[in-house]
Design a protein around this motif. Sequence first.
Motif, PDB file in Angstrom:
ATOM      1  N   PHE A 113      50.301  37.885  14.449  1.00  0.00           N
ATOM      2  CA  PHE A 113      50.313  38.009  15.906  1.00  0.00           C
ATOM      3  C   PHE A 113      49.263  37.074  16.497  1.00  0.00           C
ATOM      4  CE2 PHE A 113      51.053  42.226  14.028  1.00  0.00           C
ATOM      5  CZ  PHE A 113      52.347  42.472  14.462  1.00  0.00           C
ATOM      6  N   LEU A 114      49.647  36.361  17.541  1.00  0.00           N
ATOM      7  CA  LEU A 114      48.684  35.563  18.308  1.00  0.00           C
ATOM      8  C   LEU A 114      48.366  36.347  19.568  1.00  0.00           C
ATOM      9  CD1 LEU A 114      47.300  32.653  18.422  1.00  0.00           C
ATOM     10  CD2 LEU A 114      49.049  32.159  20.145  1.00  0.00           C
ATOM     11  N   ILE A 115      47.083  36.668  19.785  1.00  0.00           N
ATOM     12  CA  ILE A 115      46.692  37.444  20.965  1.00  0.00           C
ATOM     13  C   ILE A 115      45.688  36.655  21.795  1.00  0.00           C
ATOM     14  CG2 ILE A 115      47.173  39.636  19.836  1.00  0.00           C
ATOM     15  CD1 ILE A 115      44.244  40.001  19.323  1.00  0.00           C
ATOM     16  N   ARG A 116      45.639  36.978  23.078  1.00  0.00           N
ATOM     17  CA  ARG A 116      44.749  36.273  24.010  1.00  0.00           C
ATOM     18  C   ARG A 116      43.423  37.013  24.145  1.00  0.00           C
ATOM     19  NH1 ARG A 116      45.245  35.653  28.863  1.00  0.00           N
ATOM     20  NH2 ARG A 116      45.027  33.406  29.140  1.00  0.00           N
ATOM     21  N   ARG A 117      42.362  36.259  24.381  1.00  0.00           N
ATOM     22  CA  ARG A 117      41.061  36.859  24.656  1.00  0.00           C
ATOM     23  C   ARG A 117      40.973  37.328  26.112  1.00  0.00           C
ATOM     24  NH1 ARG A 117      37.545  36.182  20.612  1.00  0.00           N
ATOM     25  NH2 ARG A 117      38.010  34.580  19.044  1.00  0.00           N
ATOM     26  N   ASN A 118      41.598  36.595  27.003  1.00  0.00           N
ATOM     27  CA  ASN A 118      41.579  36.947  28.421  1.00  0.00           C
ATOM     28  C   ASN A 118      42.490  38.153  28.646  1.00  0.00           C
ATOM     29  OD1 ASN A 118      42.075  37.144  31.225  1.00  0.00           O
ATOM     30  ND2 ASN A 118      41.737  34.946  31.501  1.00  0.00           N
ATOM     31  N   LEU A 119      41.908  39.258  29.134  1.00  0.00           N
ATOM     32  CA  LEU A 119      42.666  40.502  29.265  1.00  0.00           C
ATOM     33  C   LEU A 119      43.124  40.788  30.697  1.00  0.00           C
ATOM     34  CD1 LEU A 119      40.604  42.806  26.858  1.00  0.00           C
ATOM     35  CD2 LEU A 119      42.732  41.569  26.407  1.00  0.00           C
ATOM     36  N   HIS A 120      43.190  39.771  31.539  1.00  0.00           N
ATOM     37  CA  HIS A 120      43.762  39.972  32.873  1.00  0.00           C
ATOM     38  C   HIS A 120      45.194  40.474  32.723  1.00  0.00           C
ATOM     39  CE1 HIS A 120      45.063  39.306  36.979  1.00  0.00           C
ATOM     40  NE2 HIS A 120      43.852  38.915  37.323  1.00  0.00           N
ATOM     41  N   TRP A 121      45.538  41.483  33.490  1.00  0.00           N
ATOM     42  CA  TRP A 121      46.837  42.132  33.280  1.00  0.00           C
ATOM     43  C   TRP A 121      48.030  41.244  33.621  1.00  0.00           C
ATOM     44  CZ3 TRP A 121      50.670  43.816  36.838  1.00  0.00           C
ATOM     45  CH2 TRP A 121      50.365  43.595  38.188  1.00  0.00           C
ATOM     46  N   ARG A 122      47.801  40.146  34.329  1.00  0.00           N
ATOM     47  CA  ARG A 122      48.917  39.238  34.648  1.00  0.00           C
ATOM     48  C   ARG A 122      49.501  38.617  33.384  1.00  0.00           C
ATOM     49  NH1 ARG A 122      46.627  33.478  35.704  1.00  0.00           N
ATOM     50  NH2 ARG A 122      48.616  33.074  36.724  1.00  0.00           N
ATOM     51  N   TRP A 123      48.757  38.713  32.275  1.00  0.00           N
ATOM     52  CA  TRP A 123      49.218  38.160  31.011  1.00  0.00           C
ATOM     53  C   TRP A 123      49.657  39.239  30.035  1.00  0.00           C
ATOM     54  CZ3 TRP A 123      49.979  33.277  31.607  1.00  0.00           C
ATOM     55  CH2 TRP A 123      49.113  32.508  32.382  1.00  0.00           C
ATOM     56  N   PHE A 124      49.721  40.483  30.463  1.00  0.00           N
ATOM     57  CA  PHE A 124      49.917  41.560  29.493  1.00  0.00           C
ATOM     58  C   PHE A 124      51.290  41.540  28.822  1.00  0.00           C
ATOM     59  CE2 PHE A 124      52.770  44.156  31.839  1.00  0.00           C
ATOM     60  CZ  PHE A 124      53.124  45.230  31.029  1.00  0.00           C
ATOM     61  N   ASN A 125      52.285  40.923  29.469  1.00  0.00           N
ATOM     62  CA  ASN A 125      53.628  40.885  28.876  1.00  0.00           C
ATOM     63  C   ASN A 125      54.436  39.735  29.451  1.00  0.00           C
ATOM     64  OD1 ASN A 125      56.725  41.985  28.919  1.00  0.00           O
ATOM     65  ND2 ASN A 125      55.619  42.720  27.111  1.00  0.00           N
ATOM     66  N   ALA A 126      55.404  39.259  28.659  1.00  0.00           N
ATOM     67  CA  ALA A 126      56.219  38.117  29.068  1.00  0.00           C
ATOM     68  C   ALA A 126      57.028  38.393  30.331  1.00  0.00           C
ATOM     69  CB  ALA A 126      57.163  37.718  27.934  1.00  0.00           C
ATOM     70  N   LEU A 127      57.291  39.659  30.629  1.00  0.00           N
ATOM     71  CA  LEU A 127      58.107  39.987  31.798  1.00  0.00           C
ATOM     72  C   LEU A 127      57.508  39.444  33.082  1.00  0.00           C
ATOM     73  CD1 LEU A 127      60.573  41.509  32.946  1.00  0.00           C
ATOM     74  CD2 LEU A 127      59.094  43.522  33.165  1.00  0.00           C
ATOM     75  N   ILE A 128      56.173  39.450  33.194  1.00  0.00           N
ATOM     76  CA  ILE A 128      55.553  39.072  34.470  1.00  0.00           C
ATOM     77  C   ILE A 128      54.850  37.725  34.427  1.00  0.00           C
ATOM     78  CG2 ILE A 128      55.277  41.460  35.203  1.00  0.00           C
ATOM     79  CD1 ILE A 128      52.254  41.130  34.531  1.00  0.00           C
ATOM     80  N   PHE A 129      55.106  36.923  33.391  1.00  0.00           N
ATOM     81  CA  PHE A 129      54.475  35.601  33.329  1.00  0.00           C
ATOM     82  C   PHE A 129      54.699  34.845  34.635  1.00  0.00           C
ATOM     83  CE2 PHE A 129      54.822  35.076  28.409  1.00  0.00           C
ATOM     84  CZ  PHE A 129      53.720  35.892  28.254  1.00  0.00           C
ATOM     85  N   GLY A 130      53.617  34.401  35.249  1.00  0.00           N
ATOM     86  CA  GLY A 130      53.708  33.545  36.425  1.00  0.00           C
ATOM     87  C   GLY A 130      54.021  34.236  37.731  1.00  0.00           C
ATOM     88  N   MET A 131      54.182  35.555  37.725  1.00  0.00           N
ATOM     89  CA  MET A 131      54.537  36.253  38.959  1.00  0.00           C
ATOM     90  C   MET A 131      53.357  36.453  39.910  1.00  0.00           C
ATOM     91  SD  MET A 131      57.394  39.082  37.880  1.00  0.00           S
ATOM     92  CE  MET A 131      58.966  38.588  37.173  1.00  0.00           C
ATOM     93  N   LEU A 132      52.126  36.364  39.371  1.00  0.00           N
ATOM     94  CA  LEU A 132      50.949  36.463  40.223  1.00  0.00           C
ATOM     95  C   LEU A 132      49.823  35.640  39.625  1.00  0.00           C
ATOM     96  CD1 LEU A 132      49.279  39.962  39.722  1.00  0.00           C
ATOM     97  CD2 LEU A 132      51.204  39.213  38.372  1.00  0.00           C
ATOM     98  N   ASP A 133      48.820  35.332  40.477  1.00  0.00           N
ATOM     99  CA  ASP A 133      47.715  34.512  40.004  1.00  0.00           C
ATOM    100  C   ASP A 133      46.499  35.377  39.692  1.00  0.00           C
ATOM    101  OD1 ASP A 133      46.523  35.171  42.426  1.00  0.00           O
ATOM    102  OD2 ASP A 133      46.797  33.187  43.323  1.00  0.00           O
ATOM    103  N   GLU A 134      45.374  34.747  39.397  1.00  0.00           N
ATOM    104  CA  GLU A 134      44.165  35.461  38.994  1.00  0.00           C
ATOM    105  C   GLU A 134      43.660  36.402  40.085  1.00  0.00           C
ATOM    106  OE1 GLU A 134      42.219  35.575  36.210  1.00  0.00           O
ATOM    107  OE2 GLU A 134      43.735  34.460  35.093  1.00  0.00           O
ATOM    108  N   ASN A 135      43.972  36.098  41.346  1.00  0.00           N
ATOM    109  CA  ASN A 135      43.523  36.906  42.477  1.00  0.00           C
ATOM    110  C   ASN A 135      44.563  37.938  42.909  1.00  0.00           C
ATOM    111  OD1 ASN A 135      41.040  35.420  42.731  1.00  0.00           O
ATOM    112  ND2 ASN A 135      42.241  33.761  43.640  1.00  0.00           N
ATOM    113  N   GLU A 136      45.574  38.134  42.086  1.00  0.00           N
ATOM    114  CA  GLU A 136      46.657  39.086  42.338  1.00  0.00           C
ATOM    115  C   GLU A 136      47.434  38.740  43.607  1.00  0.00           C
ATOM    116  OE1 GLU A 136      44.846  43.029  42.056  1.00  0.00           O
ATOM    117  OE2 GLU A 136      45.525  43.098  39.960  1.00  0.00           O
ATOM    118  N   MET A 137      47.568  37.444  43.864  1.00  0.00           N
ATOM    119  CA  MET A 137      48.473  36.959  44.899  1.00  0.00           C
ATOM    120  C   MET A 137      49.825  36.733  44.233  1.00  0.00           C
ATOM    121  SD  MET A 137      46.795  36.903  47.711  1.00  0.00           S
ATOM    122  CE  MET A 137      47.752  35.825  48.812  1.00  0.00           C
TER     123      MET A 137
END
Length: 337
Positions: A113-137
């Motif tokens: 498994f390749l896992i990310r160190r950054n735990l921002h929830w925008r990256w938690f799953n492929a379903l929401i990739f790119g749907m919001l930015d770091e500021n939750e816009m």
Amino acid sequence: DTCKCLKSDDAEKEVLVSALPVTADASEDAEKVRYMRVVLRVQRHWRVVTARKRFANQAAVSYTGSTANKQTFLLHWQAKYIIANNLPANDSHWDSDDPGWVGKASMSKRHRFLIRRNLHWRWFNALIFGMLDENEMVFPECHCCPDALSEIRMMKEAALTWVKGVREVEGWSENVGLFFHVYGHNSVNSLHMHVVDLDFVGPSFHCQEFKNLSVDHVIQVLEEDVGRGHCELSPLSSFPAIEDTIDLKVASVKACPVINTVETYRRARQIFWTLGGPRALRDQLERQNFLKDGSAKLTTSNKPFNVFARLAYQDSVGRVLFASENSLSKLQDRERH
């Protein structure tokens, strides 16, 4: 003098960290101020690491046992990612056709498994990739934050870099599959990309083909969404909440029972918007304690035990602690001389 960083009924188990002798002119001595800051930083991180170290260490041993000394094969990607292995029992039953292991065991003789160190929830799953930015816009439907596309391309490159590095050591073939399991079909609520040797797949791979979404399919959909150009963003809070009785995960599986192609992935993202989109997902993750109100980072406590988030957190804190201890040692050496 010493400072007790970890309280314990057993005096022998208390962790002692050297504290800086404070003098009247300490505030005027910049070197000593920096020294004190390092000490405090070490103490703070030591408390965090040791408070629950028994449980965390067991998890780390289980999921990094065979890869702990092979992280260097990620090369410069070590700063962003970690390679983890499956549980030893799951690995050893990769070729088992026992119903108790099919779907639970590793998908291949070599499965990581390749896992990310950054735990921002925008990256938690492929379903929401790119749907919001770091500021939750939030980006409109069928649009995508450009950094999502570059991130997934980097994940692909990092995984293949690691496989190339360990090929002679572990015997990986040239036929490597990289897969995501989209929300609803996932078993862990923190991002992990399956790295699978396709020349040695077992029953669990075939059992899960309906949800093995190739990284290349993800990249194709994100490329299409990024290609639509500029768009107006909206705050996450501007979207309506959904009833807390709705289980978004169950609803997602019901709407999209198969997600393993470009078309099914695109459709899953479209249906996700009709189910409430990122706002509904954030609310559900908060109700389940995978997120805390006011924080964008996935939780890393024991309840719920979000294994890959916990592993990324533990490894990152360990790195900071190691760096802090090195800095402290250098300052102490300078003090002695």
